[in-house]
Design a protein around this motif. Structure first.
Motif, PDB file in Angstrom:
ATOM      1  N   ALA A 198     -24.702 -31.215  -7.125  1.00 27.93           N
ATOM      2  CA  ALA A 198     -25.392 -29.970  -6.774  1.00 27.93           C
ATOM      3  C   ALA A 198     -25.329 -28.963  -7.923  1.00 27.93           C
ATOM      4  O   ALA A 198     -25.427 -27.752  -7.705  1.00 27.93           O
ATOM      5  N   GLY A 199     -25.181 -29.465  -9.138  1.00 27.08           N
ATOM      6  CA  GLY A 199     -25.052 -28.574 -10.289  1.00 27.08           C
ATOM      7  C   GLY A 199     -26.346 -27.961 -10.767  1.00 27.08           C
ATOM      8  O   GLY A 199     -26.345 -27.137 -11.686  1.00 27.08           O
ATOM      9  N   GLY A 200     -27.478 -28.341 -10.153  1.00 25.50           N
ATOM     10  CA  GLY A 200     -28.758 -27.789 -10.565  1.00 25.50           C
ATOM     11  C   GLY A 200     -28.981 -26.363 -10.110  1.00 25.50           C
ATOM     12  O   GLY A 200     -29.906 -25.698 -10.582  1.00 25.50           O
ATOM     13  N   LYS A 201     -28.153 -25.896  -9.189  1.00 29.71           N
ATOM     14  CA  LYS A 201     -28.253 -24.520  -8.711  1.00 29.71           C
ATOM     15  C   LYS A 201     -27.300 -23.617  -9.487  1.00 29.71           C
ATOM     16  O   LYS A 201     -26.362 -24.090 -10.123  1.00 29.71           O
ATOM     17  N   THR A 202     -27.535 -22.313  -9.421  1.00 25.35           N
ATOM     18  CA  THR A 202     -26.641 -21.338 -10.030  1.00 25.35           C
ATOM     19  C   THR A 202     -25.609 -20.930  -8.990  1.00 25.35           C
ATOM     20  O   THR A 202     -25.942 -20.293  -7.996  1.00 25.35           O
ATOM     21  N   TRP A 203     -24.368 -21.312  -9.200  1.00 24.26           N
ATOM     22  CA  TRP A 203     -23.312 -21.065  -8.225  1.00 24.26           C
ATOM     23  C   TRP A 203     -22.503 -19.838  -8.607  1.00 24.26           C
ATOM     24  O   TRP A 203     -22.186 -19.624  -9.771  1.00 24.26           O
ATOM     25  N   ARG A 204     -22.183 -19.034  -7.590  1.00 22.41           N
ATOM     26  CA  ARG A 204     -21.398 -17.818  -7.793  1.00 22.41           C
ATOM     27  C   ARG A 204     -20.221 -17.784  -6.823  1.00 22.41           C
ATOM     28  O   ARG A 204     -20.366 -18.120  -5.645  1.00 22.41           O
ATOM     29  N   ALA A 205     -19.087 -17.366  -7.331  1.00 21.46           N
ATOM     30  CA  ALA A 205     -17.928 -17.162  -6.475  1.00 21.46           C
ATOM     31  C   ALA A 205     -18.109 -15.868  -5.689  1.00 21.46           C
ATOM     32  O   ALA A 205     -18.573 -14.862  -6.238  1.00 21.46           O
ATOM     33  N   LEU A 242     -14.553 -13.016 -13.296  1.00 22.92           N
ATOM     34  CA  LEU A 242     -15.686 -13.491 -12.495  1.00 22.92           C
ATOM     35  C   LEU A 242     -16.355 -14.689 -13.164  1.00 22.92           C
ATOM     36  O   LEU A 242     -16.772 -15.637 -12.491  1.00 22.92           O
ATOM     37  N   ALA A 243     -16.469 -14.646 -14.483  1.00 20.43           N
ATOM     38  CA  ALA A 243     -17.127 -15.740 -15.197  1.00 20.43           C
ATOM     39  C   ALA A 243     -16.369 -17.045 -15.011  1.00 20.43           C
ATOM     40  O   ALA A 243     -16.976 -18.110 -14.796  1.00 20.43           O
ATOM     41  N   GLY A 244     -15.050 -16.983 -15.069  1.00 21.32           N
ATOM     42  CA  GLY A 244     -14.256 -18.180 -14.877  1.00 21.32           C
ATOM     43  C   GLY A 244     -14.359 -18.717 -13.459  1.00 21.32           C
ATOM     44  O   GLY A 244     -14.412 -19.936 -13.240  1.00 21.32           O
ATOM     45  N   ALA A 245     -14.404 -17.801 -12.489  1.00 17.34           N
ATOM     46  CA  ALA A 245     -14.537 -18.212 -11.092  1.00 17.34           C
ATOM     47  C   ALA A 245     -15.894 -18.863 -10.845  1.00 17.34           C
ATOM     48  O   ALA A 245     -15.989 -19.895 -10.164  1.00 17.34           O
ATOM     49  N   ASP A 246     -16.944 -18.283 -11.412  1.00 22.89           N
ATOM     50  CA  ASP A 246     -18.281 -18.872 -11.277  1.00 22.89           C
ATOM     51  C   ASP A 246     -18.320 -20.264 -11.900  1.00 22.89           C
ATOM     52  O   ASP A 246     -18.904 -21.197 -11.335  1.00 22.89           O
ATOM     53  N   ALA A 247     -17.686 -20.409 -13.061  1.00 22.09           N
ATOM     54  CA  ALA A 247     -17.663 -21.704 -13.737  1.00 22.09           C
ATOM     55  C   ALA A 247     -16.932 -22.743 -12.897  1.00 22.09           C
ATOM     56  O   ALA A 247     -17.309 -23.930 -12.879  1.00 22.09           O
ATOM     57  N   HIS A 248     -15.893 -22.311 -12.177  1.00 23.54           N
ATOM     58  CA  HIS A 248     -15.159 -23.232 -11.306  1.00 23.54           C
ATOM     59  C   HIS A 248     -16.067 -23.709 -10.172  1.00 23.54           C
ATOM     60  O   HIS A 248     -16.107 -24.920  -9.873  1.00 23.54           O
TER      61      HIS A 248
END
Length: 219
Positions: free
Chosen positions: A59-66, A43-49
């Motif tokens: 749009a990197g100022g938001k917290t993105w989740r897969a 999950l951590a790798g997917a979120d980082a992607h």
């Protein structure tokens, strides 16, 4: 007269990237996968992607989740995709609302199910503001990795539905997939259409995918 926000000439939906601060980019389909099939680095790798692709378009100022569920394994509890993505509402690159909240996204109530979310072939755009190849396109890439049941939760049975929680690209194994274009496979679910035949990149390609993900801004 000024055109309505999100509308182009003659009232047609605009294809331009939205600049409306009340409808910030908060949902996209990844323009590419990490390239290792269903091995996303967990999950951590997917979120980082998701975070990396969002940052590339400002749009990197938001917290993105897969949008991925993980099954209980190795003493760790299951994780539900619906619990990872914030409260909504979520908008695509053109300022079109995908869903107003988690219940609307998943059709939790009769009213929400009847209304339906707004995730479709025309609204499921990449972070680059581009459409994704769906059924009928070459190649068809409509399979989106989710590992989820239709209500956005992890599967509770013993079968592997997540390619070992997104850590393997072996030819065997399986992960649950959704159809962003709501087409094909006898099941038009956006998040739980059918399992993959294997976890490698070529396995995903052979069933109509490319290892793509749904990404949601959690804040």
């Amino acid at each position: 007269m000024a055109q309505a926000a999100g509308q182009g000439a003659a009232g047609a939906p605009s294809t331009a990237r939205s600049t409306d601060p009340s409808k910030p980019l908060s949902f996209f389909v990844t323009s590419e996968g990490p390239g290792k099939g269903a091995d996303l680095g967990g999950l951590a790798g997917a979120d980082a992607h998701c975070q990396k692709l969002a940052a590339a378009v400002g749009a990197g100022g938001k917290t993105w989740r897969a949008y991925l569920s993980a099954q209980a394994a190795d003493g760790q509890p299951a994780v539900n995709a619906r619990d990872r993505i914030g409260k909504g509402p979520w908008f695509n690159t053109r300022g079109v609302q995908i869903a107003r909240d988690v219940a609307h996204l998943h059709g939790d109530t009769v009213e929400a199910a009847q209304l339906g979310n707004n995730l479709s072939r025309t609204t499921a755009l990449t972070e680059k503001n581009e459409p994704v190849k769906g059924a009928g396109d070459k190649p068809n890439e409509h399979d989106i990795l989710t590992g989820s049941t239709p209500d956005g939760r992890a599967f509770a049975d013993a079968a592997d539905r997540t390619c070992k929680n997104y850590t393997t690209s072996a030819a065997e194994g399986s992960a649950q997939l959704g159809h962003f274009d709501r087409t094909g496979g006898g099941n038009t679910s956006w998040n739980s259409a059918h399992p993959s035949r294997g976890c490698g990149q070529q396995n995903l390609v052979s069933t109509g995918g490319a290892g793509l993900l749904y990404c949601f801004a959690a804040n």
